[in-house]
Design a protein around this motif. Sequence first.
Motif, PDB file in Angstrom:
ATOM      1  N   SER A 161       0.688  -1.244  -0.296  1.00 30.73           N
ATOM      2  CA  SER A 161      -0.173   0.217  -0.256  1.00 30.73           C
ATOM      3  C   SER A 161       0.758   1.249  -0.090  1.00 30.73           C
ATOM      4  O   SER A 161       0.296   2.397   0.145  1.00 30.73           O
ATOM      5  N   VAL A 162       2.017   0.622  -0.107  1.00 37.75           N
ATOM      6  CA  VAL A 162       3.242   2.210   0.069  1.00 37.75           C
ATOM      7  C   VAL A 162       3.677   1.599  -1.145  1.00 37.75           C
ATOM      8  O   VAL A 162       4.775   0.801  -1.356  1.00 37.75           O
ATOM      9  N   ARG A 163       4.573   3.257  -1.765  1.00 41.09           N
ATOM     10  CA  ARG A 163       5.386   2.900  -3.061  1.00 41.09           C
ATOM     11  C   ARG A 163       6.610   3.888  -2.854  1.00 41.09           C
ATOM     12  O   ARG A 163       6.386   4.543  -1.714  1.00 41.09           O
ATOM     13  N   LEU A 164       7.200   3.362  -2.855  1.00 41.70           N
ATOM     14  CA  LEU A 164       8.881   4.067  -2.768  1.00 41.70           C
ATOM     15  C   LEU A 164       9.208   4.784  -4.144  1.00 41.70           C
ATOM     16  O   LEU A 164       9.326   4.195  -5.059  1.00 41.70           O
ATOM     17  N   LEU A 165       9.625   5.932  -3.852  1.00 40.09           N
ATOM     18  CA  LEU A 165       9.939   7.212  -4.843  1.00 40.09           C
ATOM     19  C   LEU A 165      11.210   7.071  -4.233  1.00 40.09           C
ATOM     20  O   LEU A 165      12.151   7.186  -3.333  1.00 40.09           O
ATOM     21  N   LEU A 166      12.552   7.055  -5.475  1.00 44.10           N
ATOM     22  CA  LEU A 166      13.755   7.681  -5.744  1.00 44.10           C
ATOM     23  C   LEU A 166      13.991   9.177  -5.706  1.00 44.10           C
ATOM     24  O   LEU A 166      13.801   9.812  -6.781  1.00 44.10           O
ATOM     25  N   ALA A 167      14.433   9.306  -4.854  1.00 47.45           N
ATOM     26  CA  ALA A 167      14.718  10.821  -4.258  1.00 47.45           C
ATOM     27  C   ALA A 167      15.919  10.666  -5.116  1.00 47.45           C
ATOM     28  O   ALA A 167      17.409  10.670  -3.778  1.00 47.45           O
ATOM     29  N   THR A 168      16.626  11.411  -6.543  1.00 50.74           N
ATOM     30  CA  THR A 168      17.936  11.182  -6.993  1.00 50.74           C
ATOM     31  C   THR A 168      18.793  12.120  -7.113  1.00 50.74           C
ATOM     32  O   THR A 168      19.253  12.379  -7.661  1.00 50.74           O
ATOM     33  N   LYS A 169      17.832  13.335  -6.776  1.00 55.96           N
ATOM     34  CA  LYS A 169      19.023  14.489  -6.501  1.00 55.96           C
ATOM     35  C   LYS A 169      20.234  14.334  -6.270  1.00 55.96           C
ATOM     36  O   LYS A 169      20.777  13.875  -5.140  1.00 55.96           O
ATOM     37  N   THR A 170      20.851  14.908  -7.325  1.00 52.99           N
ATOM     38  CA  THR A 170      22.691  14.912  -7.200  1.00 52.99           C
ATOM     39  C   THR A 170      23.277  13.431  -7.195  1.00 52.99           C
ATOM     40  O   THR A 170      24.818  13.184  -7.720  1.00 52.99           O
ATOM     41  N   VAL A 171      22.380  12.078  -7.603  1.00 53.23           N
ATOM     42  CA  VAL A 171      22.775  11.284  -7.727  1.00 53.23           C
ATOM     43  C   VAL A 171      23.383  11.074  -9.554  1.00 53.23           C
ATOM     44  O   VAL A 171      22.632  10.994 -10.605  1.00 53.23           O
ATOM     45  N   ALA A 172      24.483  11.020  -9.535  1.00 57.78           N
ATOM     46  CA  ALA A 172      24.394  10.142 -11.483  1.00 57.78           C
ATOM     47  C   ALA A 172      23.637   9.538 -11.593  1.00 57.78           C
ATOM     48  O   ALA A 172      22.911   7.973 -10.981  1.00 57.78           O
ATOM     49  N   SER A 173      23.334   9.367 -13.061  1.00 59.88           N
ATOM     50  CA  SER A 173      22.684   8.166 -14.344  1.00 59.88           C
ATOM     51  C   SER A 173      22.891   6.441 -13.784  1.00 59.88           C
ATOM     52  O   SER A 173      22.288   5.821 -14.072  1.00 59.88           O
ATOM     53  N   ASP A 174      24.726   6.716 -13.796  1.00 60.54           N
ATOM     54  CA  ASP A 174      25.042   4.786 -13.495  1.00 60.54           C
ATOM     55  C   ASP A 174      24.190   4.535 -12.508  1.00 60.54           C
ATOM     56  O   ASP A 174      24.773   3.578 -12.227  1.00 60.54           O
ATOM     57  N   ARG A 175      24.130   4.904 -11.136  1.00 60.79           N
ATOM     58  CA  ARG A 175      23.648   4.221  -9.682  1.00 60.79           C
ATOM     59  C   ARG A 175      22.054   4.844 -10.249  1.00 60.79           C
ATOM     60  O   ARG A 175      21.746   3.716  -9.648  1.00 60.79           O
ATOM     61  N   ILE A 176      21.324   5.849 -10.594  1.00 64.08           N
ATOM     62  CA  ILE A 176      20.426   5.444 -10.838  1.00 64.08           C
ATOM     63  C   ILE A 176      19.804   4.468 -12.151  1.00 64.08           C
ATOM     64  O   ILE A 176      18.976   3.048 -10.841  1.00 64.08           O
ATOM     65  N   ARG A 177      20.434   3.847 -13.057  1.00 59.68           N
ATOM     66  CA  ARG A 177      19.983   3.038 -13.245  1.00 59.68           C
ATOM     67  C   ARG A 177      20.083   1.564 -13.317  1.00 59.68           C
ATOM     68  O   ARG A 177      19.329   0.906 -12.461  1.00 59.68           O
ATOM     69  N   VAL A 178      21.140   1.035 -11.835  1.00 61.63           N
ATOM     70  CA  VAL A 178      21.523   0.151 -10.678  1.00 61.63           C
ATOM     71  C   VAL A 178      20.230  -0.024 -10.150  1.00 61.63           C
ATOM     72  O   VAL A 178      19.709  -0.864 -10.294  1.00 61.63           O
TER      73      VAL A 178
END
Length: 220
Positions: free
Chosen positions: A14-31
């Motif tokens: 009933s709860v979704r996780l939103l990744l707050a990706t400010k300052t995080v580089a694309s390659d780490r977001i990709r993982v």
Amino acid sequence: MASACERAGREADSVRLLLATKTVASDRIRVAIEAGETLLGENRIQEFAAKNPELSDLKYERHFIGHLQTNKIKDILKYDVKCIQSLDSAELMHKLDQRLQAEGRSLDIMVQVNTSFEASKYGLNPDEVPAFLKELNKCDTLKLKGFMTIGLFDSDTEAVRRSYTLLRELRDMAISEGIVSPESKELSMGMSADLETAIEEGATIVRVGSAIFGTRTSNR
Ligand SMILES: *Cc1c(COP(=O)(O)O)cnc(C)c1O
């Protein structure tokens, strides 16, 4: 998140996780996306612009969670944003509606409320919310999904909780008084430090950055 749901007697899904990706580089977001995450939020247009092309082969939902200046509306609409969670002023509401009308499309939005009453925070004053929602109902392009807040940042859990209780009560009031549809029920609240409290108070989306990606060296 799962244990907070269990404590609160809620289903884990009933709860979704939103990744707050400010300052995080694309390659780490990709993982993170390749590990199964599906919902990301950025705070700044510039970061959207820089990272979007680098992640364009991946399927995920993009939300905007930062303060949006009205002169950036055109820009944000280029980036396949599913939802702007940070609708925080009448001016932004009307200008966004006008632009979407011109483009012949609609957009999911959430109303950001300042539940901590700190002058430094964006968001509507809770008192302003009912009248704001009535104006919003006239904007056909804006699909209200629910409400968002940045809670009080404090080590006192009960003080933090008051922010989240307030957002839940505002939503419940708006629905029960028929100002908004029961569909407009999302509560985006809770971050790394306090997501358990937010879940206990009814969060349906928690926005988590540092607990996943590590401490940011700058807040930008
Ligand atoms: C940075 C940010 C978050 C996540 O904060 P963390 O403390 O790193 O989890 C959540 N919401 C908004 C609006 C943010 O800017």
